[in-house]
Design a protein around this motif. Sequence first.
Motif, short mmCIF file in Angstrom:
data_model
loop_
_atom_site.label_atom_id
_atom_site.label_comp_id
_atom_site.label_asym_id
_atom_site.label_seq_id
_atom_site.Cartn_x
_atom_site.Cartn_y
_atom_site.Cartn_z
N PHE A 1 0.83 -1.20 0.00
CA PHE A 1 0.00 0.00 0.00
C PHE A 1 0.87 1.24 0.00
CE2 PHE A 1 -3.06 -2.99 1.92
CZ PHE A 1 -4.08 -2.83 1.00
N ALA A 2 0.58 2.13 -0.91
CA ALA A 2 1.30 3.40 -0.96
C ALA A 2 0.46 4.45 -0.24
CB ALA A 2 1.53 3.80 -2.41
N ALA A 3 1.10 5.50 0.15
CA ALA A 3 0.39 6.62 0.78
C ALA A 3 -0.03 7.61 -0.30
CB ALA A 3 1.31 7.29 1.79
N ALA A 4 -0.96 8.48 0.05
CA ALA A 4 -1.40 9.51 -0.88
C ALA A 4 -0.24 10.38 -1.33
CB ALA A 4 -2.49 10.37 -0.24
N SER A 5 0.76 10.54 -0.47
CA SER A 5 1.92 11.36 -0.82
C SER A 5 2.82 10.70 -1.87
CB SER A 5 2.73 11.69 0.43
OG SER A 5 3.21 10.50 1.02
N ASP A 6 2.52 9.44 -2.21
CA ASP A 6 3.29 8.75 -3.24
C ASP A 6 2.80 9.09 -4.65
OD1 ASP A 6 4.89 7.52 -1.36
OD2 ASP A 6 3.59 5.77 -1.20
N TYR A 7 1.79 9.97 -4.74
CA TYR A 7 1.21 10.38 -6.02
C TYR A 7 1.15 11.90 -6.07
CZ TYR A 7 -0.25 5.52 -6.02
OH TYR A 7 -0.26 4.16 -5.98
N ARG A 8 1.17 12.43 -7.30
CA ARG A 8 1.00 13.88 -7.43
C ARG A 8 0.31 14.18 -8.76
NH1 ARG A 8 6.74 13.85 -8.36
NH2 ARG A 8 7.12 14.13 -10.58
N PHE A 9 -0.41 15.29 -8.77
CA PHE A 9 -1.01 15.81 -9.99
C PHE A 9 -0.07 16.86 -10.55
CE2 PHE A 9 -4.99 14.12 -8.29
CZ PHE A 9 -5.57 13.62 -9.45
N GLU A 10 0.11 16.85 -11.87
CA GLU A 10 0.93 17.85 -12.56
C GLU A 10 0.09 18.48 -13.66
OE1 GLU A 10 3.96 15.38 -14.27
OE2 GLU A 10 5.14 15.34 -12.41
N LEU A 11 0.28 19.77 -13.87
CA LEU A 11 -0.40 20.43 -14.98
C LEU A 11 0.23 19.96 -16.28
CD1 LEU A 11 -2.42 22.62 -15.93
CD2 LEU A 11 -0.51 24.23 -15.81
N ALA A 12 -0.60 19.44 -17.19
CA ALA A 12 -0.12 19.05 -18.52
C ALA A 12 -0.26 20.24 -19.47
CB ALA A 12 -0.89 17.85 -19.04
N ASN A 13 -1.42 20.90 -19.45
CA ASN A 13 -1.61 22.12 -20.23
C ASN A 13 -2.92 22.79 -19.85
OD1 ASN A 13 -3.76 21.19 -22.03
ND2 ASN A 13 -2.20 19.90 -22.94
N ALA A 14 -3.01 24.05 -20.20
CA ALA A 14 -4.24 24.84 -20.01
C ALA A 14 -4.39 25.70 -21.27
CB ALA A 14 -4.14 25.71 -18.77
N ARG A 15 -5.51 25.53 -21.97
CA ARG A 15 -5.75 26.23 -23.23
C ARG A 15 -7.11 26.90 -23.23
NH1 ARG A 15 -4.15 21.08 -26.85
NH2 ARG A 15 -1.95 21.09 -26.34
N PRO A 16 -7.21 28.07 -23.84
CA PRO A 16 -8.52 28.70 -23.99
C PRO A 16 -9.45 27.77 -24.78
CG PRO A 16 -6.78 30.25 -24.57
CD PRO A 16 -6.14 28.90 -24.40
N ALA A 17 -10.71 27.72 -24.35
CA ALA A 17 -11.69 26.85 -24.99
C ALA A 17 -12.93 27.64 -25.39
CB ALA A 17 -12.05 25.70 -24.07
N GLY A 18 -12.76 28.91 -25.62
CA GLY A 18 -13.89 29.77 -25.95
C GLY A 18 -14.02 30.85 -24.90
#
Length: 135
Positions: free
Chosen positions: A27-44
């Motif tokens: 079992f891993a802890a929640a700290s063993d994972y991370r979210f990273e921004l891949a991209n942010a683009r205008p969508a209208g």
Amino acid sequence: MLSKLMRATMLGAAAMLAPALLALAAFAAASDYRFELANARPAGPGKTDVAVRLVRVRDGRPVPDAVIFQTRADMAPAGMPTMTGNVAPQSAQQPGTYRFQVDTGMAGGWALTLSAKVQGEPETVRATVTFNAAQ
């Protein structure tokens, strides 16, 4: 020297403890994972498409099939935490990448807060990813 009986007892105890110790290590802890921004683009007008990757920290590998059950977008990075936007999930093209369309009513710094469950892990992964919205 250890007697045969003592040796057998110690080996038996070790054999009984080994599966329990291996299960704990699996079992891993929640700290063993991370979210990273891949991209942010205008969508209208007033909308931004945001893609994030969920990765395992130890090896940087993407984590597919997580269940993201809570999202929130606000302008806290721009000093306006009460300015919020709706977040709608979108389909993703790559495993481990999660896409959202965020109602960003104004340009500036935004924060996307996520809560996710990784299959097989008991803890919830929580993170905030910041991005800039352009109008």
